[in-house]
Motif scaffolding. Structure first.
Motif, PDB file in Angstrom:
ATOM      1  N   CYS A   6      59.485  79.103  17.914  1.00 10.02           N
ATOM      2  CA  CYS A   6      58.716  78.330  18.515  1.00 10.02           C
ATOM      3  C   CYS A   6      59.343  77.878  19.762  1.00 10.02           C
ATOM      4  CB  CYS A   6      58.791  76.968  17.349  1.00 10.02           C
ATOM      5  SG  CYS A   6      57.465  77.086  16.213  1.00 10.02           S
ATOM      6  N   ARG A   7      60.745  77.866  19.677  1.00  9.87           N
ATOM      7  CA  ARG A   7      61.239  77.657  21.018  1.00  9.87           C
ATOM      8  C   ARG A   7      60.990  78.456  21.984  1.00  9.87           C
ATOM      9  NH1 ARG A   7      66.989  74.729  20.472  1.00  9.87           N
ATOM     10  NH2 ARG A   7      66.279  74.263  22.501  1.00  9.87           N
ATOM     11  N   ILE A   8      61.118  79.760  21.621  1.00  9.04           N
ATOM     12  CA  ILE A   8      60.868  80.789  22.821  1.00  9.04           C
ATOM     13  C   ILE A   8      59.303  80.783  23.109  1.00  9.04           C
ATOM     14  CG2 ILE A   8      60.420  83.428  22.834  1.00  9.04           C
ATOM     15  CD1 ILE A   8      63.002  83.775  21.231  1.00  9.04           C
ATOM     16  N   ILE A   9      58.578  80.724  22.158  1.00  7.81           N
ATOM     17  CA  ILE A   9      56.970  80.438  22.730  1.00  7.81           C
ATOM     18  C   ILE A   9      56.619  79.332  23.369  1.00  7.81           C
ATOM     19  CG2 ILE A   9      54.695  80.137  21.574  1.00  7.81           C
ATOM     20  CD1 ILE A   9      55.779  81.628  19.137  1.00  7.81           C
ATOM     21  N   ALA A  10      57.370  78.155  23.347  1.00  2.00           N
ATOM     22  CA  ALA A  10      57.456  76.743  24.021  1.00  2.00           C
ATOM     23  C   ALA A  10      57.901  77.100  25.509  1.00  2.00           C
ATOM     24  CB  ALA A  10      57.710  75.940  23.585  1.00  2.00           C
ATOM     25  N   GLY A  11      58.874  78.121  25.552  1.00  3.28           N
ATOM     26  CA  GLY A  11      59.437  78.574  26.953  1.00  3.28           C
ATOM     27  C   GLY A  11      60.831  77.516  27.152  1.00  3.28           C
ATOM     28  N   GLN A  12      61.407  77.347  26.013  1.00  2.00           N
ATOM     29  CA  GLN A  12      62.398  76.490  25.857  1.00  2.00           C
ATOM     30  C   GLN A  12      63.704  77.442  26.027  1.00  2.00           C
ATOM     31  OE1 GLN A  12      62.201  73.728  22.687  1.00  2.00           O
ATOM     32  NE2 GLN A  12      60.716  72.465  23.695  1.00  2.00           N
ATOM     33  N   ILE A  13      63.565  78.547  25.386  1.00  2.00           N
ATOM     34  CA  ILE A  13      64.542  79.862  25.352  1.00  2.00           C
ATOM     35  C   ILE A  13      63.863  81.085  25.974  1.00  2.00           C
ATOM     36  CG2 ILE A  13      65.798  81.458  23.787  1.00  2.00           C
ATOM     37  CD1 ILE A  13      65.989  78.924  21.844  1.00  2.00           C
ATOM     38  N   PRO A  14      64.706  81.935  26.626  1.00  2.00           N
ATOM     39  CA  PRO A  14      63.934  82.842  27.278  1.00  2.00           C
ATOM     40  C   PRO A  14      63.668  83.892  26.382  1.00  2.00           C
ATOM     41  CG  PRO A  14      66.024  82.797  27.982  1.00  2.00           C
ATOM     42  CD  PRO A  14      66.007  81.403  27.188  1.00  2.00           C
ATOM     43  N   GLY A  15      62.414  84.664  26.624  1.00  2.00           N
ATOM     44  CA  GLY A  15      62.217  85.850  25.787  1.00  2.00           C
ATOM     45  C   GLY A  15      61.544  87.077  26.639  1.00  2.00           C
ATOM     46  N   ASN A  16      61.807  87.999  26.237  1.00  2.00           N
ATOM     47  CA  ASN A  16      61.405  89.259  27.098  1.00  2.00           C
ATOM     48  C   ASN A  16      60.097  89.584  26.549  1.00  2.00           C
ATOM     49  OD1 ASN A  16      60.931  91.609  28.417  1.00  2.00           O
ATOM     50  ND2 ASN A  16      62.943  92.620  27.793  1.00  2.00           N
ATOM     51  N   PHE A  17      59.028  88.931  27.196  1.00  2.00           N
ATOM     52  CA  PHE A  17      57.539  89.181  26.546  1.00  2.00           C
ATOM     53  C   PHE A  17      56.920  90.506  26.968  1.00  2.00           C
ATOM     54  CE2 PHE A  17      58.587  84.690  26.635  1.00  2.00           C
ATOM     55  CZ  PHE A  17      57.838  84.116  25.518  1.00  2.00           C
ATOM     56  N   VAL A  18      56.464  91.051  26.164  1.00  2.00           N
ATOM     57  CA  VAL A  18      55.397  92.327  26.340  1.00  2.00           C
ATOM     58  C   VAL A  18      54.046  92.088  26.179  1.00  2.00           C
ATOM     59  CG1 VAL A  18      57.453  93.779  25.835  1.00  2.00           C
ATOM     60  CG2 VAL A  18      55.915  93.196  23.949  1.00  2.00           C
ATOM     61  N   HIS A  19      53.679  91.079  25.555  1.00  2.00           N
ATOM     62  CA  HIS A  19      52.294  90.732  25.424  1.00  2.00           C
ATOM     63  C   HIS A  19      52.299  89.187  25.076  1.00  2.00           C
ATOM     64  CE1 HIS A  19      48.171  90.685  23.987  1.00  2.00           C
ATOM     65  NE2 HIS A  19      48.532  90.006  23.034  1.00  2.00           N
ATOM     66  N   GLN A  20      51.114  88.387  25.615  1.00  2.00           N
ATOM     67  CA  GLN A  20      50.790  87.064  25.199  1.00  2.00           C
ATOM     68  C   GLN A  20      49.266  86.916  25.031  1.00  2.00           C
ATOM     69  OE1 GLN A  20      53.186  83.836  27.164  1.00  2.00           O
ATOM     70  NE2 GLN A  20      53.884  85.372  28.479  1.00  2.00           N
ATOM     71  N   ASP A  21      48.955  86.112  24.375  1.00  2.00           N
ATOM     72  CA  ASP A  21      47.481  85.686  24.257  1.00  2.00           C
ATOM     73  C   ASP A  21      47.479  84.153  23.457  1.00  2.00           C
ATOM     74  OD1 ASP A  21      47.173  86.221  21.483  1.00  2.00           O
ATOM     75  OD2 ASP A  21      46.535  88.265  21.833  1.00  2.00           O
ATOM     76  N   GLU A  22      46.014  84.121  23.341  1.00  2.00           N
ATOM     77  CA  GLU A  22      46.076  82.809  22.488  1.00  2.00           C
ATOM     78  C   GLU A  22      46.638  82.654  21.289  1.00  2.00           C
ATOM     79  OE1 GLU A  22      42.833  84.684  22.255  1.00  2.00           O
ATOM     80  OE2 GLU A  22      43.612  84.909  23.971  1.00  2.00           O
ATOM     81  N   THR A  23      46.477  83.559  20.398  1.00  2.00           N
ATOM     82  CA  THR A  23      47.111  83.380  19.042  1.00  2.00           C
ATOM     83  C   THR A  23      48.650  83.752  18.908  1.00  2.00           C
ATOM     84  OG1 THR A  23      46.206  85.371  18.517  1.00  2.00           O
ATOM     85  CG2 THR A  23      44.851  83.331  18.265  1.00  2.00           C
ATOM     86  N   MET A  24      48.910  84.679  19.673  1.00  2.00           N
ATOM     87  CA  MET A  24      50.171  85.503  19.467  1.00  2.00           C
ATOM     88  C   MET A  24      51.171  85.718  20.937  1.00  2.00           C
ATOM     89  SD  MET A  24      48.954  89.291  18.839  1.00  2.00           S
ATOM     90  CE  MET A  24      47.598  88.951  17.987  1.00  2.00           C
ATOM     91  N   VAL A  25      52.272  86.045  20.698  1.00  2.00           N
ATOM     92  CA  VAL A  25      53.342  86.603  21.640  1.00  2.00           C
ATOM     93  C   VAL A  25      54.151  87.776  21.015  1.00  2.00           C
ATOM     94  CG1 VAL A  25      53.659  84.649  22.668  1.00  2.00           C
ATOM     95  CG2 VAL A  25      55.291  85.438  20.991  1.00  2.00           C
ATOM     96  N   ALA A  26      54.369  88.770  21.978  1.00  2.00           N
ATOM     97  CA  ALA A  26      55.382  89.842  21.441  1.00  2.00           C
ATOM     98  C   ALA A  26      56.514  89.999  22.526  1.00  2.00           C
ATOM     99  CB  ALA A  26      54.476  91.401  21.602  1.00  2.00           C
ATOM    100  N   ILE A  27      57.564  90.029  21.969  1.00  2.00           N
ATOM    101  CA  ILE A  27      58.710  90.024  22.500  1.00  2.00           C
ATOM    102  C   ILE A  27      59.616  91.157  22.026  1.00  2.00           C
ATOM    103  CG2 ILE A  27      58.931  87.529  23.066  1.00  2.00           C
ATOM    104  CD1 ILE A  27      60.819  87.260  20.890  1.00  2.00           C
ATOM    105  N   LYS A  28      60.658  91.609  23.031  1.00  2.00           N
ATOM    106  CA  LYS A  28      61.621  92.641  22.534  1.00  2.00           C
ATOM    107  C   LYS A  28      62.573  91.913  21.597  1.00  2.00           C
ATOM    108  CE  LYS A  28      60.268  96.296  25.217  1.00  2.00           C
ATOM    109  NZ  LYS A  28      61.175  96.578  26.470  1.00  2.00           N
ATOM    110  N   ASP A  29      63.007  92.481  20.736  1.00  2.00           N
ATOM    111  CA  ASP A  29      64.144  92.242  19.960  1.00  2.00           C
ATOM    112  C   ASP A  29      65.457  92.244  20.594  1.00  2.00           C
ATOM    113  OD1 ASP A  29      64.443  92.050  16.412  1.00  2.00           O
ATOM    114  OD2 ASP A  29      66.177  92.223  17.689  1.00  2.00           O
TER     115      ASP A  29
END
Ligand code: AMP
Ligand code: ZN
Length: 113
Positions: A6-29
């Protein structure tokens, strides 16, 4: 908010995003177990697969279709890839916000450890 994803999705913790849309995100592990290791994560907090309801059927389908699309983008659709949800202790779930692991780029053993 004490949920890591939830914190990565909210932008409070960085994530290496490979996809984002209204319902989901995808990040590198952050600790990849294969050359391609992506986590496909619904934006809505759902702790485990045990907490899914019939209203989530389309969401779960879209997570798998996104995994297939990301695998294809990286050239692994024909070579092969694995998609996994870990649920609770014996399966090794460590983040209690459901996420679909996408693993590709090496031979994957069966059965998994
Ligand atoms: P699981 O053990 O199935 O709950 O998967 C959790 C995954 O999240 C593990 O593969 C971790 O390497 C990964 N992970 C933990 N922290 C982060 C982070 N900050 N960014 C990306 N992936 C993470
Ligand atoms: Zn969460």
């Amino acid at each position: 908010m004490d949920c890591l994803f939830c914190r990565i999705i909210a932008g409070q913790i960085p994530g290496n995003f490979v996809h984002q849309d209204e319902t989901m995100v995808a990040i590198k592990d952050v600790n990849p177990q294969a050359p391609l290791h992506v986590l496909i994560i619904p934006r809505r907090h759902i702790a485990t697969l045990n907490d899914l309801s019939v209203e989530d059927d389309a969401l779960v389908g879209s997570l798998f279709r996104r995994a297939a699309a990301i695998a294809k983008e990286h050239g692994y659709d024909e070579r092969g890839y694995r998609t996994v949800f870990n649920t609770n202790g014996e399966a090794g779930q460590s983040v209690f916000h459901i996420h679909l692991h996408l693993l590709a780029g090496r031979g994957l053993e069966w059965p998994p450890g």
